[in-house]
Design an enzyme around this catalytic site. Structure first.
Site, short mmCIF file in Angstrom:
data_model
loop_
_atom_site.label_atom_id
_atom_site.label_comp_id
_atom_site.label_asym_id
_atom_site.label_seq_id
_atom_site.Cartn_x
_atom_site.Cartn_y
_atom_site.Cartn_z
N PHE A 132 33.99 114.08 9.23
CA PHE A 132 35.33 114.53 9.57
C PHE A 132 35.71 114.26 11.02
O PHE A 132 36.90 114.20 11.36
CB PHE A 132 35.48 116.03 9.26
CG PHE A 132 34.95 116.96 10.32
CD1 PHE A 132 35.79 117.57 11.22
CD2 PHE A 132 33.59 117.26 10.38
CE1 PHE A 132 35.30 118.44 12.19
CE2 PHE A 132 33.09 118.13 11.33
CZ PHE A 132 33.95 118.71 12.24
N LYS A 133 34.72 114.05 11.88
CA LYS A 133 35.02 113.78 13.29
C LYS A 133 35.85 112.51 13.46
O LYS A 133 36.54 112.34 14.46
CB LYS A 133 33.73 113.65 14.09
CG LYS A 133 32.71 114.78 13.90
CD LYS A 133 33.20 116.10 14.42
CE LYS A 133 32.23 117.23 14.14
NZ LYS A 133 31.03 117.21 14.94
N ASP A 134 35.80 111.62 12.45
CA ASP A 134 36.57 110.37 12.53
C ASP A 134 38.07 110.62 12.59
O ASP A 134 38.80 109.84 13.20
CB ASP A 134 36.27 109.48 11.32
CG ASP A 134 34.84 108.96 11.31
OD1 ASP A 134 34.34 108.61 12.38
OD2 ASP A 134 34.24 108.92 10.22
N THR B 87 29.48 114.02 15.74
CA THR B 87 30.38 113.63 16.83
C THR B 87 29.88 112.38 17.53
O THR B 87 30.67 111.51 17.90
CB THR B 87 30.53 114.77 17.85
OG1 THR B 87 31.27 115.84 17.26
CG2 THR B 87 31.27 114.31 19.10
#
Length: 464
Positions: A102-104, A137
């Protein structure tokens, strides 16, 4: 739109200054001085990029061609997708980006926001981005900033605890401006050290002629901001699919470590999104479960390496932002000072009660996590990674009324060993995300290892 520090509400900076600096001068985190509002009707029928433009423009009104920045970030790879699970449960898949986590969503956009911010504040020096990571991350920052001009990225990750796939994603990066360093310590050790370096003005002065330090962790508001978007987008998609009525409240279950992802949901609610409960789903490192249950934050406890390593955190930085919004800068400053000196603090009763109005919480150990993976695979023919499985299981335990969106924060292929152990079946290579394919064949390019006391020396070695 102006931003202030969680520890001193007299500070005023622009969005560009907040994004460039990352951390406030006083060690606090930048927060908006007020929440802009969005009418739910405004988001209906919008695609993801237009939803992002609507939300982000509320915080970044001075940015030229914001639509162009958003399009450049997401045109090739849109990280988000919605999948139905049951009649009252939907999975918000956030792992379709460059690093399959999800950090993308934020880190595909942050390089464009940072570049635009540097231009706005007329900063010509190189931004040296120091980042501590519990696993995801790091790879997202390295891929997002790969070969981006005027930037250098140095990622510090725990030598023990991350998954083999997470390690490979960082150690096989080859762009000359990105660096990964294994740290002999856990994420909290690395995050504390990085924060200390970001506040060490004498150390920064050594490089100030040609560079300055910033961050790509969720302590940087530029990381948090793009995550607000997918809460609005998911809600709009549910309305369009006739899963909910406009105005109906929706619960969001979020696997939580550093509290950034779920805080973005809180921001969405403050902006007007009809949110029921934000479910803070935690693993055995249950410091957030405790504070949301009894009002006391206590980091003085055993640290566990679990099968959900991105949540193996005892000091959740973004919780400071929530304290600020609920109790003001004096409380935020006092609690963080108490946490630093005594390792714990207790929230005032009124603040705790306000917190409980929005947040619910549950926790799962490793065995429960594997059972959740197995049960969903068997009953719904759907694969969850360990973190997303905790979000699912937390929602099951709480059994709230209304529709619940489960945030799936990583591809199950990033944690193949745990998923295969839970289901008793090998993962099919045909379903492996493109972001993860061929990693085992790539050469290892990042080999640095450092003790927690050697991070400054490591930074000096990289920059000099």
């Amino acid at each position: 739109m102006k931003f202030t520090s969680t520890r001193n509400d007299k500070i005023r900076v622009s969005a560009a200054q907040a994004i460039v600096k990352g951390l406030a001068e006083d060690g606090g985190l930048y927060v908006p001085c007020q929440f802009p509002t969005v009418n739910t009707d405004e988001i209906l029928g919008l695609d993801y990029e237009k939803t992002a433009l609507l939300i982000l423009s509320k915080y970044l009104p001075e940015y030229e061609d914001l639509a162009g920045l958003i399009h450049a970030a997401y045109q090739a790879t849109l990280p988000v997708k919605l999948s139905a699970l049951t009649e009252n449960q939907t999975v918000l898949e956030l792992f379709h980006g460059k690093s399959a986590a999800f950090k993308d969503v934020a880190l595909q956009l942050l390089p464009y926001l940072l570049t635009a911010s540097l231009k706005q504040v007329k900063e010509e020096r190189k931004a040296v981005i120091l980042t501590a990571t519990s696993g995801d991350t790091g790879s997202a920052a390295m891929s997002g900033f790969s070969n981006v001009a005027q930037t250098e990225v140095i990622v510090f990750y725990p030598e023990v605890g991350i998954s083999p796939m997470q390690r490979l994603q960082m150690t096989t990066q080859s762009a000359p401006n990105v660096h990964a360093v294994a740290v002999r310590g856990n994420f909290d050790d690395a995050q504390r050290a990085v924060k200390g370096i970001l506040q060490d003005h004498d150390f920064a002065a050594q490089f100030s002629a040609r560079s300055f330090f910033s961050s790509a962790n969720s302590i940087n508001f530029g990381r948090l901001l793009p995550q607000i978007v997918y809460y609005f987008w998911a809600y709009s998609q549910l309305v369009s699919a006739d899963k909910i009525k406009i105005g109906e409240k929706v619960n969001f279950s979020v696997p939580t470590g550093n509290f950034g992802d779920i805080l973005a949901g809180y921001y969405a609610k403050q902006m007007g999104l009809p949110v029921g409960k934000l479910i803070c789903a935690t693993n055995k490192n249950s410091v957030l479960y405790d504070v949301l249950t009894n009002g006391t934050y206590d980091r003085k406890r055993d640290f566990y390496v679990t099968n959900s390593p991105s949540m193996d955190i005892l000091v959740s930085s973004n919780f400071e932002r929530l304290i600020y919004h609920l109790g003001g800068s004096a409380l935020a400053k006092a609690t963080q000072e108490e946490l630093a000196t005594s390792g714990k603090y207790t929230l005032p009763q009124a603040v705790f009660e306000d917190l409980r109005e929005t947040f619910a919480t549950e926790k799962c150990d490793d065995q429960e996590t594997e059972m959740a993976i197995a049960n969903v695979a068997k009953k719904e023919n759907y694969l969850l990674d360990p973190h997303s499985a905790i979000a699912y299981e937390a929602s099951q335990k709480l059994d709230l009324s209304g529709h619940t969106v489960i945030l799936a924060t990583a591809s199950p292929y990033k944690f193949a060993k745990t998923v295969e152990q839970a289901t008793g079946e090998k993962l099919s290579l045909t379903g492996q995300p493109k972001a993860l394919s061929g990693l085992t064949e790539r050469p290892i390019t990042q080999t640095r290892i450092a003790d927690i006391t050697q991070l400054k020396a490591t930074i000096e070695d990289i920059l000099c």
